[in-house]
Structure formats: structure tokens, C-alpha cells
Design a protein around this motif. Structure first.
Motif, mmCIF file in Angstrom:
data_model
loop_
_atom_site.group_PDB
_atom_site.id
_atom_site.type_symbol
_atom_site.label_atom_id
_atom_site.label_comp_id
_atom_site.label_asym_id
_atom_site.label_seq_id
_atom_site.Cartn_x
_atom_site.Cartn_y
_atom_site.Cartn_z
ATOM 1 N N UNK A 1 0.597 -1.020 0.069
ATOM 2 C CA UNK A 1 0.106 0.154 0.025
ATOM 3 C C UNK A 1 1.016 1.478 0.081
ATOM 4 N N UNK A 2 0.762 2.297 -1.208
ATOM 5 C CA UNK A 2 1.692 2.977 -0.853
ATOM 6 C C UNK A 2 0.835 4.290 -1.389
ATOM 7 N N UNK A 3 0.867 5.556 -0.822
ATOM 8 C CA UNK A 3 0.178 6.652 -0.783
ATOM 9 C C UNK A 3 0.432 7.739 -2.612
ATOM 10 N N UNK A 4 -0.562 7.853 -2.967
ATOM 11 C CA UNK A 4 -0.465 8.405 -4.202
ATOM 12 C C UNK A 4 -1.585 9.768 -4.128
ATOM 13 N N UNK A 5 -0.656 10.898 -5.046
ATOM 14 C CA UNK A 5 -1.555 12.115 -5.374
ATOM 15 C C UNK A 5 -2.091 13.204 -6.486
ATOM 16 N N UNK A 6 -3.144 12.586 -6.673
ATOM 17 C CA UNK A 6 -3.701 13.343 -7.907
ATOM 18 C C UNK A 6 -2.734 14.646 -8.402
ATOM 19 N N UNK A 7 -2.804 14.950 -9.852
ATOM 20 C CA UNK A 7 -2.056 16.122 -10.648
ATOM 21 C C UNK A 7 -2.720 17.337 -10.698
ATOM 22 N N UNK B 1 6.660 7.697 -11.142
ATOM 23 C CA UNK B 1 5.802 6.855 -10.795
ATOM 24 C C UNK B 1 4.187 6.556 -10.818
ATOM 25 N N UNK B 2 3.700 6.654 -12.682
ATOM 26 C CA UNK B 2 2.193 6.648 -12.524
ATOM 27 C C UNK B 2 1.448 5.918 -11.856
ATOM 28 N N UNK B 3 -0.134 5.939 -11.565
ATOM 29 C CA UNK B 3 -1.055 4.937 -11.245
ATOM 30 C C UNK B 3 -1.628 4.439 -12.828
ATOM 31 N N UNK B 4 -1.480 3.376 -13.300
ATOM 32 C CA UNK B 4 -2.058 3.059 -14.636
ATOM 33 C C UNK B 4 -3.331 1.968 -14.248
ATOM 34 N N UNK B 5 -3.641 1.643 -14.916
ATOM 35 C CA UNK B 5 -5.284 0.297 -15.060
ATOM 36 C C UNK B 5 -4.169 -1.052 -13.956
ATOM 37 N N UNK C 1 2.486 8.332 -7.472
ATOM 38 C CA UNK C 1 3.546 7.535 -6.582
ATOM 39 C C UNK C 1 4.223 8.516 -5.646
ATOM 40 N N UNK C 2 3.340 9.124 -4.154
ATOM 41 C CA UNK C 2 4.388 10.403 -3.128
ATOM 42 C C UNK C 2 5.291 10.047 -2.933
ATOM 43 N N UNK C 3 5.897 8.525 -2.158
ATOM 44 C CA UNK C 3 6.819 7.701 -1.889
ATOM 45 C C UNK C 3 7.008 6.891 -1.727
ATOM 46 N N UNK D 1 12.040 3.612 -4.108
ATOM 47 C CA UNK D 1 12.778 3.154 -4.517
ATOM 48 C C UNK D 1 12.061 1.478 -4.001
ATOM 49 N N UNK D 2 11.077 0.917 -3.933
ATOM 50 C CA UNK D 2 11.034 -0.366 -3.262
ATOM 51 C C UNK D 2 10.459 -0.212 -4.383
ATOM 52 N N UNK D 3 9.504 0.413 -6.087
ATOM 53 C CA UNK D 3 8.906 -0.123 -6.613
ATOM 54 C C UNK D 3 10.067 -0.229 -8.304
ATOM 55 N N UNK D 4 8.925 -0.978 -9.202
ATOM 56 C CA UNK D 4 9.882 -1.357 -10.730
ATOM 57 C C UNK D 4 8.415 -1.175 -11.766
ATOM 58 N N UNK D 5 8.473 -0.626 -13.358
ATOM 59 C CA UNK D 5 7.655 -0.443 -13.848
ATOM 60 C C UNK D 5 6.472 -1.844 -14.212
ATOM 61 N N UNK D 6 5.467 -2.057 -14.026
ATOM 62 C CA UNK D 6 4.815 -2.992 -14.156
ATOM 63 C C UNK D 6 4.158 -3.303 -13.063
ATOM 64 N N UNK D 7 4.346 -2.164 -11.284
ATOM 65 C CA UNK D 7 4.228 -3.139 -9.914
ATOM 66 C C UNK D 7 3.142 -2.555 -10.217
ATOM 67 N N UNK D 8 2.535 -3.648 -8.601
ATOM 68 C CA UNK D 8 0.824 -3.625 -8.426
ATOM 69 C C UNK D 8 0.682 -2.965 -7.068
ATOM 70 N N UNK D 9 0.364 -2.136 -6.878
ATOM 71 C CA UNK D 9 0.242 -1.769 -5.447
ATOM 72 C C UNK D 9 -0.872 -1.803 -5.343
ATOM 73 N N UNK D 10 -1.563 -0.838 -3.292
ATOM 74 C CA UNK D 10 -2.730 -1.112 -3.110
ATOM 75 C C UNK D 10 -2.608 0.576 -2.839
#
Length: 392
Positions: free
Chosen positions: A43-49, A327-331, A363-365, A368-377
Motif C-alpha cells: 500500500x503506497x500513497x498516491x497524489x492526483x496532479x 511512477x504514474x498509476x495505470x490500469x 506515487x508520492x513516497x 525505491x521499492x517500485x519497478x515498472x509494472x508493479x501492482x500497488x494498493x
């Protein structure tokens, strides 16, 4: 006998072997299960632009000088007899600063006065001779040649008198130079000489420097590229109009604090420095409190108002080969790295015009633990709360 004993021992050990084999198979089964187990999405915080307005600053290194910086140099040679001021003192125009021993210059004045008196006597004597000969010539007692000679001697005596008076004036001027007064009001700089030092017109160092710092100049230089951007973006037809149209500028001091008063850019040099490839500008700042002194350094900050632009927190980005990504949130809650185009920056934000669109979430923070295509909450952060915590 040996064969029967071996068979009996095998029958007794068989249950132990069976148990050990079962334990071994259970361990292998458990290891296989652990290998196939996938951890849950983090679970990671995301911020709308969204689009916003922000003020950015273009910064240039600057040096501070008083509006008037006067080097005081002796006009006559001699020993420094008195120093009336101390380093750092404030003096008003006309105040005495230094006294050079004037004995020889006083004597020169006295000699010149005596020379004047002698010259005047010679003028009077020559005039008497002219007056004596004039009636004799008129009565044809003597030829006019003698009168002409007397008239020439009279003219020469007058010239000698004028020369003596000029010498007296020069001696008086030199005597006046032995007392050095403040040509302007301001602060005294370093005084490298002490009482008794021999000073003169050939001295490389000045006696001191007086700085008038009621207002100060901040000199800074623009590169050719910055200058071309300035001429393109600033309003006005001529460079002079563009300079006048610039907003008030800030001065960042050496301790990173911002000087209380704002300044105004006034002028620039007429040409580029061939060696440095830069052109120099000057901004003037009020300095009533005398906080700024000649020799201070800082940075000129020219503000630029940006409207309808996206602000991306710098902590929500990462750099790769001098390029900035998010890192942008996709489908399906997958994250995708995107290259953004940075047009400016504030203390905590990048100002972006390309790479992402308003309404996208980044993704806001935890980058460092992300890679392209990773799934998050995703945990959506309110944009207003972020701006309150990290103002533009």
C-alpha cells in the motif's frame, strides 16, 4: 547367523526410517509451497496532479558594492602625521581623515609669497622707468628705442609676477593636499597605513576606501543563453523597456536568508565579456539600516510567475541519467514510469508541462521499492493537504 541378525536389525530400524522419510517429504512439500507463495501488493500513497499557479526564481551570483566607492590617495609625498578616523567608522562629507606632515609645503608657500613680493617690486621699478622715459621721448630728448626697451622690461616683470603668483597658488594647493578630507559621506574601509608611514602619489595602495551605502548595487552576470531567454520572455520592444518591465527582485544573502527589501534591476553593460561569455546587470537595493556592505556576496532572485502549470513534489520523482521520472498509476493499479519535462522549480516542487496529464495520479513516497509494472494498493492523498504541508 549373521544373516538372521541383519534381518532382525532391519525390521527394528524400519519404523524409524519411515518416520524420517515422512519428515523429509513434508519439508520438501513445505518448501515448494513457500516458493510459490506471492506477497500481497504494498500500500503506497498516491497524489492526483492538477494545474496550479506558482512563482519560480531564476538565481544569479551577485557581488555587493556601495553606490559610491571612493579610493583615497595622497596627492603629495610625506609622512603620515595624523589619522583622525578608525576603520569602519561613518564619516560625513568634508570630515578630516588624514594629515600629512606639511612643514616643507608651508615653506614652499612662504617662499612663493616672497617671490611674489620681489616680482611686484620689479614690476613697480619697471613701471617707474617707463614713466620716466615717456616724456623724454615725447620731447625728442632720447630715441624711442630706450622707451621700447623699458616697456619690454616692464612686460617681463609683469610676466614674472604672474608666474610667481601661479607658483604660490600651486604651493597653496599642495599645502591643502596635506589635509585629506572625506569627499563623500560613507563608511571607512581598511586603513593599511599607520601614523609615521611614508605615503605619496606613487603608492599602490590607497589610504582607505569610503563606501556610500545608503543604497547598494548588486552586480550579477547572465550567460548568453540566459540573456537570449530574457530578451525573448520579457515584455517590451527594446532591451531598456524589457529591463524596466522586470518585477522587483530578491537578494539571497550568504546565510541563505532573504534580504528584507526588494531591489530593482536598472541597467546592464553594453557588451558581452569575450573571455567569460557573460553580460553584467546591476540591481539597486535600499540599505537604510546599513546591513549590506561593499564586498558582500549573495544571489539575485528574479521571479517568474507561472500559471496553468503542473506542480510535482520533488520527493515523488527520481532521476536517471540526468532525466526526471515519476511512477504514474495505470490500469489494474499498476505503476508505469514516465519521463517529465521540468520547466522550473521551487524549493519543494518541479514545475512540469509535459510527460503527465492533469488528473493522473503519481506515487508520492516509496519509489525505491517500485519497478515498472508493479501492482500497488493506492492510498489517495488530498492535494490540498499536501500543499498545506509543503507549500509552493
Amino acid at each position: 547367523m549373521d544373516t538372521l541378525l541383519k534381518a532382525r536389525l532391519y525390521r527394528q530400524a524400519w519404523p524409524v526410517i519411515a518416520v524420517m522419510a515422512a519428515i523429509s517429504l513434508s519439508g520438501c512439500s513445505s518448501g515448494t509451497a513457500n516458493t510459490n507463495y506471492a506477497p500481497p501488493p504494498q500500500e503506497l500513497p498516491v497524489l492526483p496532479i492538477s494545474n496550479t499557479s506558482a512563482t519560480t526564481f531564476q538565481e544569479f551570483s551577485a557581488t555587493i558594492e556601495g553606490t559610491v566607492n571612493v579610493e583615497l590617495r595622497p596627492q603629495v609625498d610625506g609622512y603620515l602625521e595624523k589619522i583622525y578616523v578608525d576603520e569602519g567608522a561613518y564619516v560625513t562629507k568634508g570630515a578630516p581623515l588624514f594629515k600629512i606632515n606639511d612643514r616643507s609645503y608651508n615653506e614652499n608657500v612662504n617662499n612663493s609669497q616672497a617671490t611674489i613680493q620681489a616680482a611686484k617690486a620689479n614690476v613697480d621699478k619697471a613701471l617707474i622707468e617707463v614713466n620716466r622715459l615717456q616724456p623724454l621721448v615725447q620731447n625728442n630728448v632720447i630715441s624711442d628705442v630706450q622707451l621700447k626697451a623699458a616697456q619690454a622690461a616692464y612686460d617681463a616683470a609683469k610676466a614674472n609676477l604672474a608666474q610667481a603668483q601661479a607658483g604660490a597658488n600651486s604651493a597653496g594647493i599642495n599645502l591643502g593636499y596635506t589635509l585629506i578630507t572625506a569627499p563623500v559621506s560613507g563608511y571607512i574601509g581598511r586603513i593599511p597605513f599607520k601614523t609615521g608611514s611614508l605615503v605619496g602619489r606613487g603608492e599602490a595602495q590607497p589610504l582607505t576606501v569610503i563606501s556610500e551605502i545608503k543604497n547598494v548595487y548588486a552586480y550579477f552576470s547572465m550567460s548568453e543563453n540566459d540573456f537570449l531567454q530574457f530578451t525573448t520572455q520579457a515584455t517590451g520592444k527594446t532591451v531598456t523597456e524589457k529591463i524596466h518591465a522586470l518585477p522587483a527582485v530578491e537578494l539571497e544573502l550568504a546565510d541563505k536568508s532573504i534580504y528584507a527589501a526588494k531591489g530593482k534591476i536598472e541597467l546592464m553593460e553594453g557588451q558581452f565579456d569575450k573571455n567569460m561569455g557573460t553580460i553584467t546587470f546591476r540591481a539597486v537595493f535600499p540599505n537604510e539600516a546599513g546591513i549590506l556592505r561593499s564586498g558582500n556576496t549573495g544571489k539575485i532572485r528574479i521571479p517568474h510567475n507561472n500559471s496553468n502549470i503542473m506542480a510535482v513534489p520533488q520527493q515523488a520523482t527520481y532521476e536517471l541519467q540526468d532525466k526526471v521520472y515519476v511512477f504514474a498509476l495505470a490500469d489494474s493499479n499498476k505503476v508505469v514510469s514516465k519521463l517529465i519535462n521540468v520547466t522550473g522549480r521551487t524549493s519543494a516542487y518541479y514545475l512540469v508541462d509535459k510527460g503527465i496529464q492533469p488528473g493522473e495520479k503519481i506515487v508520492f513516497t516509496g519509489l525505491d521499492r517500485l519497478r515498472d509494472g508493479a501492482v500497488i494498493v493506492p492510498h489517495v492523498l488530498p492535494a490540498d493537504s499536501v500543499l498545506k504541508a509543503m507549500p509552493l
